[in-house]
Design an enzyme around this catalytic site. Structure first.
Site, mmCIF file in Angstrom:
data_model
loop_
_atom_site.group_PDB
_atom_site.id
_atom_site.type_symbol
_atom_site.label_atom_id
_atom_site.label_comp_id
_atom_site.label_asym_id
_atom_site.label_seq_id
_atom_site.Cartn_x
_atom_site.Cartn_y
_atom_site.Cartn_z
ATOM 1 N N GLY A 1 -22.301 -26.378 0.962
ATOM 2 C CA GLY A 1 -23.598 -26.825 1.498
ATOM 3 C C GLY A 1 -23.864 -26.216 2.862
ATOM 4 O O GLY A 1 -24.468 -26.850 3.733
ATOM 5 N N ASP B 1 -11.549 -10.729 -3.835
ATOM 6 C CA ASP B 1 -12.892 -10.311 -3.399
ATOM 7 C C ASP B 1 -13.958 -10.340 -4.485
ATOM 8 O O ASP B 1 -15.145 -10.319 -4.181
ATOM 9 C CB ASP B 1 -12.836 -8.879 -2.830
ATOM 10 N N GLY C 1 -13.706 -10.478 1.776
ATOM 11 C CA GLY C 1 -14.645 -9.975 0.781
ATOM 12 C C GLY C 1 -14.642 -8.452 0.689
ATOM 13 O O GLY C 1 -15.250 -7.892 -0.225
ATOM 14 N N ARG D 1 0.902 -1.159 0.000
ATOM 15 C CA ARG D 1 0.000 0.000 0.000
ATOM 16 C C ARG D 1 0.941 1.209 0.000
ATOM 17 O O ARG D 1 1.959 1.201 0.687
ATOM 18 C CB ARG D 1 -0.889 0.016 1.233
HETATM 19 P P1 ATP Z 1 -7.625 -5.036 -2.382
HETATM 20 O O1 ATP Z 1 -8.981 -5.031 -3.028
HETATM 21 O O2 ATP Z 1 -6.992 -6.360 -2.423
HETATM 22 O O3 ATP Z 1 -7.577 -4.362 -1.036
HETATM 23 P P2 ATP Z 1 -6.790 -2.570 -3.605
HETATM 24 O O4 ATP Z 1 -6.159 -2.314 -4.903
HETATM 25 O O5 ATP Z 1 -8.216 -2.109 -3.426
HETATM 26 O O6 ATP Z 1 -6.667 -4.126 -3.324
HETATM 27 P P3 ATP Z 1 -5.849 -0.472 -1.809
HETATM 28 O O7 ATP Z 1 -5.008 -0.569 -0.607
HETATM 29 O O8 ATP Z 1 -7.216 0.103 -1.660
HETATM 30 O O9 ATP Z 1 -5.894 -1.950 -2.431
HETATM 31 O O10 ATP Z 1 -5.089 0.392 -2.919
HETATM 32 C C1 ATP Z 1 -3.760 0.061 -3.302
HETATM 33 C C2 ATP Z 1 -2.975 1.309 -3.554
HETATM 34 O O11 ATP Z 1 -3.570 2.057 -4.621
HETATM 35 C C3 ATP Z 1 -2.894 2.292 -2.393
HETATM 36 O O12 ATP Z 1 -1.931 1.923 -1.443
HETATM 37 C C4 ATP Z 1 -2.508 3.574 -3.122
HETATM 38 O O13 ATP Z 1 -1.139 3.580 -3.419
HETATM 39 C C5 ATP Z 1 -3.298 3.449 -4.419
HETATM 40 N N1 ATP Z 1 -4.558 4.198 -4.307
HETATM 41 C C6 ATP Z 1 -5.715 3.800 -3.747
HETATM 42 N N2 ATP Z 1 -6.643 4.792 -3.790
HETATM 43 C C7 ATP Z 1 -6.034 5.844 -4.382
HETATM 44 C C8 ATP Z 1 -6.424 7.188 -4.721
HETATM 45 N N3 ATP Z 1 -7.657 7.640 -4.450
HETATM 46 N N4 ATP Z 1 -5.525 7.986 -5.340
HETATM 47 C C9 ATP Z 1 -4.294 7.533 -5.634
HETATM 48 N N5 ATP Z 1 -3.857 6.302 -5.328
HETATM 49 C C10 ATP Z 1 -4.695 5.468 -4.718
#
Ligand code: ATP
Length: 326
Positions: A189, A131, A174, A75
């Site tokens: 089931g 998810d 999820g 992240r």
């Molecule tokens: P999962 O569904 O497995 O959690 P994800 O892709 O939704 O995966 P996130 O942690 O929400 O995981 O996002 C991953 C990365 O994407 C973040 O750490 C950040 O670097 C980037 N990111 C998320 N939202 C934004 C945003 N609004 N603007 C810029 N970058 C973003």
């Protein structure tokens, strides 16, 4: 549009089985079509902090069967800021990358959309998350493997549930969506699935206790989608203790075990098709789209649609759990 010569790949957000198969497919398909490829380490962190490596065909040898992601994932707070994205863009240009393939969930694709608009970069996304909560695709990469992992675990729990005549709440992941819960309830089931999509409609626990458990059923497995709003399986077990003390309710939280393991054939094939489709999309001049597969066909889904969370739950499947658990 500037000609694309070099494509960068990254995996971002939660890891999912099949991400490696997708990295392999993107890399090999890109090289097959004459592009050079760079691997970007640790998701957007690798762009912001300049961890970019050359990829050759051999860089992705022997990974199709491995869970996780060889590119690592992370992240990255910095990428959510304009300064972070500026650094990312500068590093990307310095490495000679003209286009990106981003493999991740809704957060990763949200970031991709913002970055693409801000710097006019061609970006194609692949849905990499267990998810299955992205719009415009029947399945995401990793969903099938996670489903099979849950199925194996619940099959084992059922032995204890039935021997001890207990009610088991099994919490699955999820990210506030009920696809894993609903589908694993059918596959195992289970007596019921409690999913966030239906929380506003009925008190699912009360309905389950009043109608769901036949007197002749001495044990039950209820699959619960994680849900911070209700406390998930733990929250439900606490309610049972207070409101229905005649039941001996236990909780099992499957946790990160659901993310790991060798991908199923379905996930490997899906990831391979999608990875190749990402390169074809870039060659066709597509940008800011996620690759989806709907009714067996590859489709291009605008990022805005993919991240909308309006896929909806399959009512027929929710009914099926009820009908088959009488
Ligand atoms: P999962 O569904 O497995 O959690 P994800 O892709 O939704 O995966 P996130 O942690 O929400 O995981 O996002 C991953 C990365 O994407 C973040 O750490 C950040 O670097 C980037 N990111 C998320 N939202 C934004 C945003 N609004 N603007 C810029 N970058 C973003």
């Amino acid at each position: 549009m500037a000609e694309i010569k070099c494509i960068g790949i990254l995996t971002s957000g939660g890891d999912a089985p099949g991400m490696n198969a997708a990295i392999r497919a993107v890399t090999r398909s890109a090289i097959f079509n004459g592009f050079s490829v760079k691997g970007i380490m640790r998701g957007y962190k690798g762009l912001v902090f300049n961890e970019i490596v050359d990829f050759r065909s051999q860089s992705v040898s022997n990974i199709i069967q491995q869970g996780g992601t060889i590119l690592k994932t992370a992240r990255c707070k910095e990428f959510s800021t304009p300064e972070g994205r500026k650094a990312a863009y500068e590093n990307m240009c310095a490495a000679g990358i003209d286009a990106l393939v981003v493999i991740g969930g809704d957060g990763s694709l949200t970031g991709a959309g913002i970055f693409a608009r801000e710097y006019n970069i061609p970006i194609v996304g692949l849905p990499g998350t267990i998810d299955n909560d992205l719009g415009g695709t029947d399945a995401t990469i990793g969903f099938d493997t996670a489903l099979n992992t849950i199925m194996d675990a619940v099959d084992k729990l059922r032995d204890t549930a039935s021997s001890h005549e207990r009610l088991f709440f099994v919490e699955v992941m999820g990210h506030t969506a009920g696809y894993l819960a609903l589908n694993s309830a059918i596959a195992t089931g289970s007596e019921a699935a409690i999913i966030p999509e239906m929380n506003t409609e009925v008190d699912q626990l009360a309905a389950l206790i009043s109608t769901g458990f036949r007197k002749s059923k001495n044990s039950a497995i209820v699959i619960v989608a994680e849900n911070p709003a209700t406390g998930g399986a733990t929250g439900l077990a606490e309610r049972v203790k207070k409101e229905f003390p005649e039941y001996d309710a236990r909780v099992t939280i499957l946790g990160h075990i659901q993310r790991g393991g060798s991908p199923t054939a379905i996930d490997r094939i899906l990831a391979s098709r999608m990875g190749h489709a990402a390169i074809e999309a870039l060659m066709e001049g597509q940008r800011n789209v996620m690759i989806g597969v709907e009714n067996g066909k590859t489709v291009y889904v605008p990022f805005s649609k993919a991240i909308k969370h309006d896929k909806g739950i399959d009512r027929d499947k929710a009914n099926l759990v009820k009908i088959l658990s009488i």
